[in-house]
Design a protein around this motif. Structure first.
Motif, PDB file in Angstrom:
ATOM      1  N   ASP A 116      30.557  34.301  36.724  1.00 30.08           N
ATOM      2  CA  ASP A 116      31.473  34.082  35.510  1.00 30.08           C
ATOM      3  C   ASP A 116      32.244  35.694  35.133  1.00 30.08           C
ATOM      4  O   ASP A 116      32.741  35.667  34.396  1.00 30.08           O
ATOM      5  N   ARG A 117      31.913  36.532  36.376  1.00 33.86           N
ATOM      6  CA  ARG A 117      32.833  37.744  36.403  1.00 33.86           C
ATOM      7  C   ARG A 117      33.678  37.885  37.375  1.00 33.86           C
ATOM      8  O   ARG A 117      33.406  37.445  38.524  1.00 33.86           O
ATOM      9  N   PRO A 118      35.140  38.284  37.154  1.00 36.44           N
ATOM     10  CA  PRO A 118      36.038  38.400  38.274  1.00 36.44           C
ATOM     11  C   PRO A 118      35.636  39.332  39.382  1.00 36.44           C
ATOM     12  O   PRO A 118      35.240  40.488  39.127  1.00 36.44           O
ATOM     13  N   GLU A 135      39.385  44.333  44.632  1.00 35.18           N
ATOM     14  CA  GLU A 135      38.040  43.780  44.686  1.00 35.18           C
ATOM     15  C   GLU A 135      37.176  44.606  43.992  1.00 35.18           C
ATOM     16  O   GLU A 135      37.670  45.917  43.773  1.00 35.18           O
ATOM     17  N   ARG A 136      36.296  44.202  43.269  1.00 35.28           N
ATOM     18  CA  ARG A 136      35.514  44.877  42.151  1.00 35.28           C
ATOM     19  C   ARG A 136      34.732  45.894  42.861  1.00 35.28           C
ATOM     20  O   ARG A 136      34.116  45.864  43.794  1.00 35.28           O
ATOM     21  N   LEU A 219      43.054  36.273  35.062  1.00 38.50           N
ATOM     22  CA  LEU A 219      41.765  37.071  35.670  1.00 38.50           C
ATOM     23  C   LEU A 219      42.144  37.817  37.019  1.00 38.50           C
ATOM     24  O   LEU A 219      41.651  38.942  36.882  1.00 38.50           O
ATOM     25  N   ALA A 220      42.952  37.373  37.600  1.00 37.82           N
ATOM     26  CA  ALA A 220      43.309  38.108  38.904  1.00 37.82           C
ATOM     27  C   ALA A 220      44.020  39.487  38.461  1.00 37.82           C
ATOM     28  O   ALA A 220      43.829  40.480  39.031  1.00 37.82           O
ATOM     29  N   GLY A 221      45.140  39.321  37.424  1.00 38.37           N
ATOM     30  CA  GLY A 221      45.582  40.427  36.990  1.00 38.37           C
ATOM     31  C   GLY A 221      44.874  41.420  36.372  1.00 38.37           C
ATOM     32  O   GLY A 221      45.106  42.663  36.618  1.00 38.37           O
ATOM     33  N   LEU A 222      44.068  40.862  35.639  1.00 38.62           N
ATOM     34  CA  LEU A 222      43.132  41.835  34.655  1.00 38.62           C
ATOM     35  C   LEU A 222      42.094  42.828  35.758  1.00 38.62           C
ATOM     36  O   LEU A 222      41.987  43.788  35.489  1.00 38.62           O
ATOM     37  N   ASP A 234      38.196  43.100  27.851  1.00 40.78           N
ATOM     38  CA  ASP A 234      37.208  42.258  28.545  1.00 40.78           C
ATOM     39  C   ASP A 234      37.316  40.933  28.321  1.00 40.78           C
ATOM     40  O   ASP A 234      36.923  40.287  27.267  1.00 40.78           O
ATOM     41  N   PRO A 235      37.473  39.941  29.267  1.00 40.49           N
ATOM     42  CA  PRO A 235      37.963  38.588  29.091  1.00 40.49           C
ATOM     43  C   PRO A 235      36.307  37.778  28.998  1.00 40.49           C
ATOM     44  O   PRO A 235      36.070  36.734  28.358  1.00 40.49           O
ATOM     45  N   ARG A 236      35.245  38.605  29.061  1.00 42.61           N
ATOM     46  CA  ARG A 236      33.644  38.073  28.784  1.00 42.61           C
ATOM     47  C   ARG A 236      33.703  37.978  27.048  1.00 42.61           C
ATOM     48  O   ARG A 236      32.777  37.362  26.837  1.00 42.61           O
ATOM     49  N   GLU A 237      34.571  38.614  26.414  1.00 47.15           N
ATOM     50  CA  GLU A 237      34.584  38.576  25.073  1.00 47.15           C
ATOM     51  C   GLU A 237      35.273  37.184  24.450  1.00 47.15           C
ATOM     52  O   GLU A 237      35.125  36.937  23.445  1.00 47.15           O
TER      53      GLU A 237
END
Length: 270
Positions: A116-118, A135-136, A219-222, A234-237
């Motif tokens: 669930d994390r990009p 890449e993270r 998600l890719a852009g973030l 953070d999209p996890r919020e």
């Protein structure tokens, strides 16, 4: 390279490969768009074409062939559950309205999440032949050249991208624009949120705000912004990945202004 790193490297390579392939297929449709049938979803501004559907089908086919246990989550065909912990989140043509009307501001956006994390972000812009990749933990690049944001860009000396849709109350967008202009900023909107996030990572825009985006759009852009040294909300919020939510991102020098403009002042230091 351990097993997890190898798995990510393989998926990152595939993401770049299929983003380009999908982009070239979309570009062929773009060159002959007068023949495209255009349908609508929720309203007349929410358009979809055969190009959107065919390009996403191509992406899904290529991913299934290589990683059949990975999940898929796309704008046109929804969710297909997987078992590997990896999910491909894709928008075959982000910027369908510009695409339909012959504008260049559209792209292919592909993210891969791990638990669930990009973890991987790829945005390909066919008209300009630009490939944004992240890449993270591995940084971000544009056509192979590293992207690294400085701290000189501010709301006052740069351009702020904004997004809007019929999912949000119009006054919310109007109030943001009013606050931005009152603070000495100026805004731009090109019809593709994914592309504007890539432009933040490249330093072409200082920041970006949209009150609600779907995961496949952003998600890719973030991740690309984050790995270029920018900051993000953070999209996890969000309540869930499927629900989407608020997107705010920018270069370091925009953070305080953008958090205040987005009414996220509880995130500011006392």
């Amino acid at each position: 390279m351990n097993q997890t790193e190898a798995a990510l490297a393989e998926r990152s390579a595939l993401a770049r490969e299929i983003a380009r392939e999908a982009g070239l297929q979309a570009l062929a449709f773009f060159a002959d768009r007068a023949e495209l049938a255009v349908d609508t979803k929720r309203n007349a501004q929410d358009a979809v074409t055969m190009a959107d559907r065919q390009v996403e089908l191509l992406l899904r086919e290529r991913i299934r062939a290589r990683f059949p246990d990975d999940g898929l989550f796309g704008e046109e065909f929804g969710v297909e559950a997987g078992r590997s912990g990896f999910v491909w989140v894709m928008d075959p043509i982000d910027g369908t309205s510009p695409f339909i009307f012959g504008l260049d501001s559209w792209c292919v956006s592909i993210a891969v999440t791990q638990n669930d994390r990009p973890a991987i972000g790829t945005i390909y812009v066919p008209v300009a032949d630009e490939m944004f990749v992240a890449e993270r933990g591995g940084g971000a690049s544009l056509n192979g050249a590293p992207l690294r944001l400085g701290d000189a860009a501010t709301v006052q000396n740069g351009l702020v991208g904004i997004g809007a849709s019929h999912r949000v109350e119009p006054g919310l967008v109007a109030r943001f624009v009013e606050r931005l202009l009152s603070r000495g900023g100026i805004f731009i909107r090109n019809g593709s949120g994914a592309l504007m996030l890539a432009y933040v990572a490249a330093g072409r825009l200082a920041a970006y705000w949209e009150p609600h985006m779907n995961a496949w759009d952003c998600l890719a852009g973030l991740l690309i912004v984050e790995e270029a040294g920018g900051w993000i909300h953070d999209p996890r919020e969000w309540s869930s990945l499927e629900a989407g939510g608020l997107v705010v991102a920018g270069a370091a020098g925009t953070r305080w202004d953008m958090l205040e403009l987005a009414e996220l002042t509880e995130r500011l230091p006392a």
